[in-house]
Design a protein around this motif. Structure first.
Motif, PDB file in Angstrom:
ATOM      1  N   UNK A   1       0.799  -1.220   0.000  1.00  0.00           N
ATOM      2  CA  UNK A   1       0.000   0.000   0.000  1.00  0.00           C
ATOM      3  C   UNK A   1       0.834   1.273   0.000  1.00  0.00           C
ATOM      4  N   UNK A   2       2.145   1.157   0.163  1.00  0.00           N
ATOM      5  CA  UNK A   2       3.019   2.328   0.119  1.00  0.00           C
ATOM      6  C   UNK A   2       3.463   2.685  -1.297  1.00  0.00           C
ATOM      7  N   UNK A   3       3.080   1.904  -2.290  1.00  0.00           N
ATOM      8  CA  UNK A   3       3.553   2.116  -3.660  1.00  0.00           C
ATOM      9  C   UNK A   3       3.018   3.407  -4.272  1.00  0.00           C
ATOM     10  N   UNK A   4       3.861   4.058  -5.067  1.00  0.00           N
ATOM     11  CA  UNK A   4       3.467   5.202  -5.885  1.00  0.00           C
ATOM     12  C   UNK A   4       4.194   5.102  -7.213  1.00  0.00           C
ATOM     13  N   UNK A   5       3.720   5.824  -8.236  1.00  0.00           N
ATOM     14  CA  UNK A   5       4.382   5.790  -9.534  1.00  0.00           C
ATOM     15  C   UNK A   5       5.192   7.058  -9.726  1.00  0.00           C
ATOM     16  N   UNK A   6       6.286   6.928 -10.467  1.00  0.00           N
ATOM     17  CA  UNK A   6       7.253   8.012 -10.607  1.00  0.00           C
ATOM     18  C   UNK A   6       7.644   8.191 -12.066  1.00  0.00           C
ATOM     19  N   UNK A   7       8.137   9.380 -12.390  1.00  0.00           N
ATOM     20  CA  UNK A   7       8.564   9.725 -13.748  1.00  0.00           C
ATOM     21  C   UNK A   7       9.921  10.406 -13.704  1.00  0.00           C
ATOM     22  N   UNK A   8      10.780  10.040 -14.675  1.00  0.00           N
ATOM     23  CA  UNK A   8      12.084  10.671 -14.843  1.00  0.00           C
ATOM     24  C   UNK A   8      12.297  10.934 -16.325  1.00  0.00           C
ATOM     25  N   UNK A   9      13.203  11.864 -16.668  1.00  0.00           N
ATOM     26  CA  UNK A   9      13.462  12.185 -18.076  1.00  0.00           C
ATOM     27  C   UNK A   9      14.957  12.188 -18.369  1.00  0.00           C
ATOM     28  N   UNK A  10      15.274  11.996 -19.648  1.00  0.00           N
ATOM     29  CA  UNK A  10      16.651  12.112 -20.137  1.00  0.00           C
ATOM     30  C   UNK A  10      16.642  12.958 -21.404  1.00  0.00           C
ATOM     31  N   UNK A  11      17.547  13.935 -21.466  1.00  0.00           N
ATOM     32  CA  UNK A  11      17.684  14.784 -22.647  1.00  0.00           C
ATOM     33  C   UNK A  11      18.987  14.522 -23.393  1.00  0.00           C
ATOM     34  N   UNK A  12      19.671  13.411 -23.074  1.00  0.00           N
ATOM     35  CA  UNK A  12      20.919  13.084 -23.772  1.00  0.00           C
ATOM     36  C   UNK A  12      20.920  11.610 -24.202  1.00  0.00           C
ATOM     37  N   UNK A  13      19.767  11.199 -24.737  1.00  0.00           N
ATOM     38  CA  UNK A  13      19.634   9.847 -25.298  1.00  0.00           C
ATOM     39  C   UNK A  13      19.845   8.745 -24.270  1.00  0.00           C
ATOM     40  N   UNK A  14      19.505   9.027 -23.020  1.00  0.00           N
ATOM     41  CA  UNK A  14      19.574   8.014 -21.981  1.00  0.00           C
ATOM     42  C   UNK A  14      20.901   7.907 -21.267  1.00  0.00           C
ATOM     43  N   UNK A  15      21.857   8.769 -21.607  1.00  0.00           N
ATOM     44  CA  UNK A  15      23.155   8.711 -20.933  1.00  0.00           C
ATOM     45  C   UNK A  15      23.028   9.112 -19.463  1.00  0.00           C
ATOM     46  N   UNK A  16      22.285  10.166 -19.203  1.00  0.00           N
ATOM     47  CA  UNK A  16      22.011  10.586 -17.829  1.00  0.00           C
ATOM     48  C   UNK A  16      20.514  10.817 -17.677  1.00  0.00           C
ATOM     49  N   UNK A  17      20.065  10.751 -16.427  1.00  0.00           N
ATOM     50  CA  UNK A  17      18.647  10.886 -16.139  1.00  0.00           C
ATOM     51  C   UNK A  17      18.431  11.876 -15.004  1.00  0.00           C
ATOM     52  N   UNK A  18      17.315  12.580 -15.091  1.00  0.00           N
ATOM     53  CA  UNK A  18      16.928  13.482 -14.005  1.00  0.00           C
ATOM     54  C   UNK A  18      16.545  12.666 -12.783  1.00  0.00           C
ATOM     55  N   UNK A  19      16.479  13.337 -11.646  1.00  0.00           N
ATOM     56  CA  UNK A  19      15.805  12.735 -10.505  1.00  0.00           C
ATOM     57  C   UNK A  19      14.318  12.714 -10.832  1.00  0.00           C
ATOM     58  N   UNK A  20      13.509  12.176  -9.956  1.00  0.00           N
ATOM     59  CA  UNK A  20      12.077  12.089 -10.198  1.00  0.00           C
ATOM     60  C   UNK A  20      11.485  13.484 -10.414  1.00  0.00           C
ATOM     61  N   UNK A  21      10.730  13.637 -11.521  1.00  0.00           N
ATOM     62  CA  UNK A  21      10.152  14.945 -11.834  1.00  0.00           C
ATOM     63  C   UNK A  21       8.658  15.005 -11.513  1.00  0.00           C
ATOM     64  N   UNK A  22       7.996  13.852 -11.372  1.00  0.00           N
ATOM     65  CA  UNK A  22       6.565  13.832 -11.078  1.00  0.00           C
ATOM     66  C   UNK A  22       6.206  12.478 -10.472  1.00  0.00           C
ATOM     67  N   UNK A  23       5.161  12.470  -9.656  1.00  0.00           N
ATOM     68  CA  UNK A  23       4.699  11.227  -9.032  1.00  0.00           C
ATOM     69  C   UNK A  23       3.174  11.217  -8.985  1.00  0.00           C
ATOM     70  N   UNK A  24       2.627  10.014  -8.885  1.00  0.00           N
ATOM     71  CA  UNK A  24       1.225   9.818  -8.505  1.00  0.00           C
ATOM     72  C   UNK A  24       1.279   9.035  -7.202  1.00  0.00           C
ATOM     73  N   UNK A  25       0.944   9.704  -6.119  1.00  0.00           N
ATOM     74  CA  UNK A  25       1.147   9.161  -4.773  1.00  0.00           C
ATOM     75  C   UNK A  25      -0.168   9.244  -4.001  1.00  0.00           C
ATOM     76  N   UNK A  26      -0.984   8.179  -4.026  1.00  0.00           N
ATOM     77  CA  UNK A  26      -2.294   8.251  -3.377  1.00  0.00           C
ATOM     78  C   UNK A  26      -2.189   8.646  -1.903  1.00  0.00           C
TER      79      UNK A  26
END
Length: 234
Positions: A54-79
């Motif tokens: 019940x603690x689960x939430x969904x998260x989103x991250x992005x990469x602007x260099x073809x997957x070489x590096x990734x942002x930290x979490x930029x958005x979540x759906x956290x009931x």
């Protein structure tokens, strides 16, 4: 597992709070990926707690260099309700160019209890209206619920323009939320008006599969002769 009708309430997409910090994430699962024409890549998954709970939430991250590096979490759906989890996330760019973020909501048990599915679930989506902008400026629409069940694979666009969504209410040995009488099976939920309305076109009853079904996770492929191939993980 404590059942709650709060799982039927929309949970807006928000920015991650302190409890979503990377160093606190000890569990993750069911990733999805999508790429914009600009080259920006989106990855989505679910985390929270130490297992499916019940603690689960969904998260989103992005990469602007073809997957070489990734942002930290930029958005979540956290009931916000303590007994409701968000899980099984995927993202998709529709033929009309809209960026959809899908996830499922349902009641869950405590960490390690093994109570991961309440027999209803619910497939939700929000549209990210400006996916090429700075993540601090992202604007997500109010979530909409389109079906019972879960959907971890992308929709399929059929030759007549219909959008076919592989939503599934598992027929495995899970506790069921009987009060809503959810119909079980691997379903085809469709939209014939580009995401304005949705209805159930049909389903595959997995209850007679040798050995018994467990997950009923599926996807659609339209064949050259117009028949629909449904590939199912049981």
């Amino acid at each position: 597992m404590n059942f709650s009708y709060a799982s039927l309430d929309p949970v807006p997409v928000t920015k991650p709070g302190p409890h979503c910090a990377k160093e606190l994430r000890t569990h993750q699962g069911i990733p999805g990926i999508e790429r914009l024409e600009s080259g920006r890549i989106f990855a989505v998954w679910y985390t929270g707690g130490k297992s499916e709970c019940r603690e689960n939430y969904v998260a989103m991250s992005i990469s602007d260099d073809n997957g070489t590096t990734w942002s930290d979490t930029v958005a979540v759906v956290d009931p916000p309700h303590p007994d409701v989890r968000a899980f099984d996330s995927t993202c998709w760019i529709s033929p009309n160019g809209k960026f959809y973020w899908f996830w499922s909501q349902g009641c869950g048990g405590a960490d390690g209890a093994g109570e991961i599915f309440d027999g209803i679930g619910g497939v939700w989506f929000s549209i990210l209206e400006n996916p090429d902008d700075d993540p601090d400026q992202f604007h997500f629409t109010l979530p909409r619920r389109i079906s019972n069940g879960i959907m971890m694979n992308k929709p399929t666009v059929l030759s007549d323009g219909t959008w076919a969504f592989p939503c599934s209410v598992w027929t495995g040995p899970y506790r069921k939320h009987e009060s809503l009488n959810a119909v079980q099976g691997a379903m085809m939920v469709v939209s014939e008006d580009q995401g304005e309305t949705f209805y159930l076109r049909g389903r595959i009853d997995m209850s007679n599969v040798d050995g018994g079904p467990v997950f009923d996770e599926h996807m659609f492929t339209e064949l050259c002769d117009g028949r629909i191939l449904c590939s199912i993980r049981v």
